[in-house]
Design a protein around this motif. Structure first.
Motif, PDB file in Angstrom:
ATOM      1  N   ILE A 141       0.918  -1.091   0.004  1.00 37.19           N
ATOM      2  CA  ILE A 141       0.133   0.052   0.053  1.00 37.19           C
ATOM      3  C   ILE A 141       0.657   1.309   0.181  1.00 37.19           C
ATOM      4  CG2 ILE A 141      -1.691   1.369   1.154  1.00 37.19           C
ATOM      5  CD1 ILE A 141      -2.954  -1.310   1.990  1.00 37.19           C
ATOM      6  N   VAL A 142       1.947   1.117   0.879  1.00 37.85           N
ATOM      7  CA  VAL A 142       2.801   2.417   0.861  1.00 37.85           C
ATOM      8  C   VAL A 142       3.538   2.610  -0.500  1.00 37.85           C
ATOM      9  CG1 VAL A 142       5.035   3.354   1.715  1.00 37.85           C
ATOM     10  CG2 VAL A 142       3.189   2.404   3.251  1.00 37.85           C
ATOM     11  N   GLY A 143       3.824   1.543  -1.099  1.00 37.41           N
ATOM     12  CA  GLY A 143       4.343   1.662  -2.629  1.00 37.41           C
ATOM     13  C   GLY A 143       3.762   2.005  -3.510  1.00 37.41           C
ATOM     14  N   ILE A 144       2.179   1.700  -3.502  1.00 37.04           N
ATOM     15  CA  ILE A 144       1.508   2.089  -4.452  1.00 37.04           C
ATOM     16  C   ILE A 144       1.175   3.925  -4.139  1.00 37.04           C
ATOM     17  CG2 ILE A 144      -1.193   2.062  -5.130  1.00 37.04           C
ATOM     18  CD1 ILE A 144       0.410   0.079  -6.208  1.00 37.04           C
ATOM     19  N   ARG A 145       0.877   4.088  -2.839  1.00 35.19           N
ATOM     20  CA  ARG A 145       0.760   5.671  -2.348  1.00 35.19           C
ATOM     21  C   ARG A 145       1.949   6.236  -2.867  1.00 35.19           C
ATOM     22  NH1 ARG A 145      -2.318   4.936   3.124  1.00 35.19           N
ATOM     23  NH2 ARG A 145      -4.167   4.224   2.382  1.00 35.19           N
ATOM     24  N   ASN A 146       3.085   5.746  -2.893  1.00 39.83           N
ATOM     25  CA  ASN A 146       4.330   6.467  -3.080  1.00 39.83           C
ATOM     26  C   ASN A 146       4.331   6.939  -4.512  1.00 39.83           C
ATOM     27  OD1 ASN A 146       5.241   6.856  -0.519  1.00 39.83           O
ATOM     28  ND2 ASN A 146       6.824   4.928  -0.472  1.00 39.83           N
ATOM     29  N   ILE A 147       4.165   5.911  -5.384  1.00 36.37           N
ATOM     30  CA  ILE A 147       3.887   6.007  -6.830  1.00 36.37           C
ATOM     31  C   ILE A 147       2.789   7.247  -7.128  1.00 36.37           C
ATOM     32  CG2 ILE A 147       3.416   4.914  -9.061  1.00 36.37           C
ATOM     33  CD1 ILE A 147       4.512   2.297  -7.994  1.00 36.37           C
ATOM     34  N   ARG A 148       1.850   6.950  -6.491  1.00 28.69           N
ATOM     35  CA  ARG A 148       0.818   8.243  -6.758  1.00 28.69           C
ATOM     36  C   ARG A 148       1.442   9.528  -6.213  1.00 28.69           C
ATOM     37  NH1 ARG A 148      -4.556   7.068  -7.254  1.00 28.69           N
ATOM     38  NH2 ARG A 148      -5.021   4.781  -7.152  1.00 28.69           N
ATOM     39  N   GLY A 149       2.276   9.632  -5.514  1.00 26.09           N
ATOM     40  CA  GLY A 149       2.731  10.815  -5.098  1.00 26.09           C
ATOM     41  C   GLY A 149       3.715  11.359  -5.890  1.00 26.09           C
ATOM     42  N   GLU A 150       4.426  10.583  -6.395  1.00 26.55           N
ATOM     43  CA  GLU A 150       5.584  10.961  -7.148  1.00 26.55           C
ATOM     44  C   GLU A 150       5.198  11.283  -8.743  1.00 26.55           C
ATOM     45  OE1 GLU A 150       8.429   7.523  -7.064  1.00 26.55           O
ATOM     46  OE2 GLU A 150       8.797   7.800  -5.101  1.00 26.55           O
ATOM     47  N   MET A 151       4.266  10.713  -9.038  1.00 26.74           N
ATOM     48  CA  MET A 151       3.674  10.794 -10.464  1.00 26.74           C
ATOM     49  C   MET A 151       2.391  11.902 -10.311  1.00 26.74           C
ATOM     50  SD  MET A 151       4.252   7.206 -11.973  1.00 26.74           S
ATOM     51  CE  MET A 151       4.169   7.653 -13.650  1.00 26.74           C
ATOM     52  N   ASP A 152       2.349  12.445  -9.271  1.00 32.48           N
ATOM     53  CA  ASP A 152       1.108  13.478  -9.279  1.00 32.48           C
ATOM     54  C   ASP A 152      -0.252  12.700  -9.602  1.00 32.48           C
ATOM     55  OD1 ASP A 152       0.245  15.703  -8.177  1.00 32.48           O
ATOM     56  OD2 ASP A 152       0.401  16.700 -10.189  1.00 32.48           O
ATOM     57  N   ILE A 153      -0.421  11.564  -9.251  1.00 32.34           N
ATOM     58  CA  ILE A 153      -1.766  10.869  -9.383  1.00 32.34           C
ATOM     59  C   ILE A 153      -2.797  11.111  -8.317  1.00 32.34           C
ATOM     60  CG2 ILE A 153      -3.055   8.866 -10.310  1.00 32.34           C
ATOM     61  CD1 ILE A 153      -0.246   7.876 -11.107  1.00 32.34           C
ATOM     62  N   SER A 154      -4.027  11.465  -8.666  1.00 34.83           N
ATOM     63  CA  SER A 154      -4.987  11.631  -7.717  1.00 34.83           C
ATOM     64  C   SER A 154      -5.271  10.382  -6.977  1.00 34.83           C
ATOM     65  CB  SER A 154      -6.312  12.123  -8.084  1.00 34.83           C
ATOM     66  OG  SER A 154      -7.330  12.125  -7.150  1.00 34.83           O
ATOM     67  N   PRO A 155      -5.599  10.411  -5.379  1.00 36.36           N
ATOM     68  CA  PRO A 155      -5.693   9.327  -4.773  1.00 36.36           C
ATOM     69  C   PRO A 155      -7.046   8.735  -4.893  1.00 36.36           C
ATOM     70  CG  PRO A 155      -5.024  11.057  -3.288  1.00 36.36           C
ATOM     71  CD  PRO A 155      -5.227  11.659  -4.569  1.00 36.36           C
ATOM     72  N   ASN A 156      -7.942   9.327  -5.857  1.00 33.72           N
ATOM     73  CA  ASN A 156      -9.318   9.261  -6.082  1.00 33.72           C
ATOM     74  C   ASN A 156      -9.344   8.242  -7.472  1.00 33.72           C
ATOM     75  OD1 ASN A 156     -10.402   9.992  -3.803  1.00 33.72           O
ATOM     76  ND2 ASN A 156     -10.764  12.242  -4.648  1.00 33.72           N
ATOM     77  N   LYS A 157      -8.370   8.528  -8.088  1.00 34.31           N
ATOM     78  CA  LYS A 157      -8.446   7.749  -9.622  1.00 34.31           C
ATOM     79  C   LYS A 157      -7.929   6.261  -9.301  1.00 34.31           C
ATOM     80  CE  LYS A 157      -6.413   8.157 -14.198  1.00 34.31           C
ATOM     81  NZ  LYS A 157      -5.565   8.576 -15.017  1.00 34.31           N
TER      82      LYS A 157
END
Length: 116
Positions: free
Chosen positions: A67-83
């Motif tokens: 889960i932390v890995g997915i959330r880090n990828i979202r943060g680094e690539m500026d992907i919305s948490p809702n997408k």
């Protein structure tokens, strides 16, 4: 007894609520306390080492890292948490596949994954 133990664990975070509930629950539990006792003076529940399962602890740590890995990828690539995302795993071991199947519902919900 489980509720009574949970109330002792939650007491530092929600003192008034837990104390009120604890006063009603403790007479029903196996815990022997004085009638005027407070949850504030009760000891925290202790872990029974014999009842710990190292495999389950390792599985939970794996889920947390995923889960932390997915959330880090979202943060680094500026992907919305809702997408919702599609995840592709490479070099998956049998153990990883087992953990993935066992925790799929948690991973989908907490990581907002569409497919893995």
């Amino acid at each position: 007894n489980v509720l009574e133990s949970l109330l002792r664990l939650l007491h530092p975070l929600m003192p008034f609520i837990t104390d009120t509930i604890w006063q009603r629950v403790v007479p029903l539990s196996a815990l022997k306390v004085d009638a005027g006792a407070s949850i504030m003076v009760q000891a925290f529940p202790e872990v029974e080492a014999a009842k710990q399962d190292d495999n389950v602890l390792a599985d939970i740590e794996w889920v947390k890292k995923f889960i932390v890995g997915i959330r880090n990828i979202r943060g680094e690539m500026d992907i919305s948490p809702n997408k919702p995302l599609n995840a592709l795993l490479k070099n998956v071991s049998d153990e990883d596949a087992r953990r993935l199947d066992a925790a799929k519902a948690f991973l989908d919900k907490l990581s907002k994954l569409e497919t893995v």
